[in-house]
Each structure stands twice: as C-alpha cells, then as structure tokens.
Design a protein around this motif. Structure first.
Motif, PDB file in Angstrom:
ATOM      1  N   UNK A  46     -15.968 -47.369  24.564  1.00 36.05           N
ATOM      2  CA  UNK A  46     -16.314 -46.735  23.509  1.00 36.05           C
ATOM      3  C   UNK A  46     -15.681 -45.397  23.403  1.00 36.05           C
ATOM      4  N   UNK A  47     -15.564 -44.823  22.286  1.00 38.33           N
ATOM      5  CA  UNK A  47     -15.494 -43.430  22.235  1.00 38.33           C
ATOM      6  C   UNK A  47     -16.425 -42.568  21.529  1.00 38.33           C
ATOM      7  N   UNK A  48     -16.820 -41.446  22.077  1.00 40.63           N
ATOM      8  CA  UNK A  48     -17.907 -40.614  21.296  1.00 40.63           C
ATOM      9  C   UNK A  48     -17.649 -40.115  20.100  1.00 40.63           C
ATOM     10  N   UNK A  49     -18.246 -40.489  19.079  1.00 43.92           N
ATOM     11  CA  UNK A  49     -17.970 -40.051  17.584  1.00 43.92           C
ATOM     12  C   UNK A  49     -18.717 -38.520  17.582  1.00 43.92           C
ATOM     13  N   UNK A  50     -20.008 -38.413  18.135  1.00 39.98           N
ATOM     14  CA  UNK A  50     -20.590 -37.238  18.037  1.00 39.98           C
ATOM     15  C   UNK A  50     -21.492 -37.281  19.308  1.00 39.98           C
ATOM     16  N   UNK A  51     -22.062 -35.947  19.631  1.00 43.09           N
ATOM     17  CA  UNK A  51     -22.648 -35.792  21.024  1.00 43.09           C
ATOM     18  C   UNK A  51     -23.486 -34.590  20.913  1.00 43.09           C
ATOM     19  N   UNK A  52     -24.631 -34.487  21.578  1.00 41.59           N
ATOM     20  CA  UNK A  52     -25.562 -33.429  21.657  1.00 41.59           C
ATOM     21  C   UNK A  52     -26.044 -33.403  23.146  1.00 41.59           C
ATOM     22  N   UNK A  53     -26.883 -32.679  23.421  1.00 43.36           N
ATOM     23  CA  UNK A  53     -27.503 -32.491  24.755  1.00 43.36           C
ATOM     24  C   UNK A  53     -28.652 -33.757  24.787  1.00 43.36           C
ATOM     25  N   UNK A  54     -28.915 -34.354  23.892  1.00 44.27           N
ATOM     26  CA  UNK A  54     -30.056 -35.421  23.772  1.00 44.27           C
ATOM     27  C   UNK A  54     -29.688 -36.579  23.324  1.00 44.27           C
ATOM     28  N   UNK A  55     -28.543 -36.756  22.675  1.00 47.61           N
ATOM     29  CA  UNK A  55     -28.010 -38.084  22.035  1.00 47.61           C
ATOM     30  C   UNK A  55     -26.531 -38.204  21.565  1.00 47.61           C
ATOM     31  N   UNK A  56     -26.202 -39.206  21.267  1.00 49.33           N
ATOM     32  CA  UNK A  56     -24.814 -39.622  20.945  1.00 49.33           C
ATOM     33  C   UNK A  56     -24.662 -40.712  20.286  1.00 49.33           C
ATOM     34  N   UNK A  57     -23.462 -40.836  19.107  1.00 48.81           N
ATOM     35  CA  UNK A  57     -23.208 -41.972  18.713  1.00 48.81           C
ATOM     36  C   UNK A  57     -21.731 -42.463  19.070  1.00 48.81           C
ATOM     37  N   UNK A  58     -21.800 -43.484  19.403  1.00 49.92           N
ATOM     38  CA  UNK A  58     -20.426 -44.030  20.092  1.00 49.92           C
ATOM     39  C   UNK A  58     -19.706 -45.079  19.107  1.00 49.92           C
ATOM     40  N   UNK A  59     -18.425 -44.912  19.065  1.00 46.47           N
ATOM     41  CA  UNK A  59     -17.786 -45.706  18.307  1.00 46.47           C
ATOM     42  C   UNK A  59     -16.950 -47.009  19.142  1.00 46.47           C
ATOM     43  N   UNK A  60     -17.273 -48.454  18.653  1.00 45.01           N
ATOM     44  CA  UNK A  60     -16.487 -49.500  19.354  1.00 45.01           C
ATOM     45  C   UNK A  60     -16.300 -50.398  18.733  1.00 45.01           C
ATOM     46  N   UNK A  61     -15.380 -51.593  19.159  1.00 45.34           N
ATOM     47  CA  UNK A  61     -14.947 -52.295  18.341  1.00 45.34           C
ATOM     48  C   UNK A  61     -15.873 -53.643  18.871  1.00 45.34           C
ATOM     49  N   UNK A  62     -16.657 -54.250  17.742  1.00 44.84           N
ATOM     50  CA  UNK A  62     -17.563 -55.286  18.006  1.00 44.84           C
ATOM     51  C   UNK A  62     -17.548 -56.062  16.759  1.00 44.84           C
TER      52      UNK A  62
END
Length: 268
Positions: A46-62
């Motif tokens: 996966x690739x991080x789409x956005x990230x903070x110190x408490x969470x992230x949105x990850x981008x994957x091919x599913x």
C-alpha cells in the motif's frame, strides 16, 4: 531531537494531517515500496495517501471481493503497518512497524481499482513521531523565514540550489508556458521570461510552477504582478510575480540565504 521536545511538539501537532505527495515522501525520507500492511498472515502492499501522528489513509489495489474478505478478518484484532524511512542521521534505511486498528475500507468509485484503507495508530513509535514532528517544525521555521526574511536577491547558484533547475513549467489549464527562465529571485519576488501560448494569466492571479526536469520536486507558488510583452518576439513575456508561502521552497531558501541578524539603529 531530544525525546522530551519531540513529545511536546507531538502534542502540538497531533491534529495535523499531511497529504502524501512525491515531494513529501522525499522530504520525510519515506520509501514508497517499504510500506506494507500485515493483516493476519496476509501482506498488503500500500501507499500512504495521508498521514498524521494518530492515523493514516492507505491506498491499495483491492477488488470488491478482496475488500469483503479483508473486512471480515481485519477488524477482529490489532494489525501492523510496516514502514521504511531513509533519514540523514542513518547510513541505512530504518524499518519499523506501527500497531494499528483498521477502521474502514472504501472505494472512491465502484469501478475504481483503488481502495482506501483507514487506520488508527495505537501508539506511534518514537521514530515515526520524530520524523513527522521534525517535518512539521521545519514548516513552522520556513513560515517564520518567509515572514521575516529581507528581500535580498539570490545569485544563480543559490537559485539552482533552491529550485533544482533554472527553468520552470507553468501548471495552468489552457496555458502552455514551459521552460520559463528564472531571471531573478528573492525571498519575496521572482522574475521569469519565456514563451506563453494560450490564455494569459491576469494580474493578481495565483499560479503554480514546477522546476523543469527535476524528479519529486516541489511547486513554486506566485501571484502575478505584471506580464509585460517582449516587443521583439511575439508570444514572449516577462512574468513578474510575488512569491507565496510554500514549505518546500522556503525550507530550501533558508539554507542558502539565512536570516540576517537585525542590528539596532541609532546610538553611538
């Protein structure tokens, strides 16, 4: 950075969300191919789409079928997000994992191959906190530089160090303006020259430009002050612009043109 300082700054920046772009990856030292989500015995690239110190949105091919499968097992217990960074303080990339809770799987469109995986961090490792905090502190320092810097001209070598190129491409729909030559630049102003074809920018309009031929570069942002035509060559113009704040540019600029110490006036 001292751990107590990192923790204080982490509290200050706890709500900051970083949109992950190629230039941000380069600034953080994030290895694109090093990010992997472990879900039980499965490994998802996966690739991080956005990230903070408490969470992230990850981008994957599913596929929808894969999403349904992983949704069924992913939320049952904590999982791991593996990350790799190349930082100046280490001769080798550093690898670590973050204990996470998967909170969502979603597709931006039904026919899209992409899937966003929302995760919350349990407690980010110190290494990740230090990397993110250092970057965000750098933005604050860059903003302070932009606010306080004297408008001193940079020489050609300094401009090249800031931008990575002496040519810029304009990113405006309906306008072709490529390989514009940087004639002069200071912390507050820039003057360019080149061929403009299409809808010319108006006075006061904001433009984004990127260095020509530089991979993973940042973007120069300016407000158009004037666009006088070059009388001897139709289609060619001088572009005079007011530079707008951009963390990438001013992190670079403060390295080549440090703030001058202000001296007291009068006396003697």
């Amino acid at each position: 950075m001292d751990s107590s300082i990192v923790n204080v700054l982490a509290e200050r920046y706890k709500d900051k969300i970083l949109r992950v772009t190629p230039s941000l990856m380069e600034a953080l030292g994030m290895e694109k191919r090093g990010t992997r989500l472990d879900v039980d015995e499965f490994q998802l690239s996966c690739i991080p789409f956005d990230i903070s110190l408490s969470a992230a949105n990850l981008l994957a091919f599913l596929s929808p079928r894969e999403i349904a499968f992983f949704e069924g097992i992913a939320k049952a217990k904590p999982q791991k997000l593996n990350m790799v960074f190349k930082i100046p303080e280490s001769s080798k990339p550093i690898a670590f994992f973050v204990r996470i809770e998967i909170v969502s799987f979603r597709k931006p469109a039904q026919d899209s191959p992409y899937c966003f995986i929302g995760v919350k961090f349990k407690e980010p490792p110190f290494a990740l906190k230090e990397i993110v905090v250092s970057y965000l502190k750098g933005i604050e320092d860059a903003q302070a530089y932009y606010d306080e810097a004297e408008d001193l001209a940079l020489d050609e070598k300094a401009i090249l160090s800031c931008l990575g190129s002496l040519r810029l491409n304009c990113l405006k729909d309906g306008l072709i303006a490529e390989r514009l030559r940087v004639l002069s630049m200071s912390p507050k102003k820039v003057r360019l020259f080149g061929d403009f074809e299409g809808e010319l920018p108006a006075e006061g309009e904001e433009l984004d430009l990127e260095p020509d031929g530089v991979e993973a570069s940042g973007t120069l942002k300016l407000k158009v002050v004037a666009l006088p035509a070059f009388p001897d060559a139709p289609g060619f113009f001088w572009l005079e612009g007011e530079l707008l704040f951009n963390p990438w540019l001013y992190r670079n600029m403060r390295k080549v043109l440090p703030l001058q110490k202000k001296t007291a006036k009068g006396g003697g």
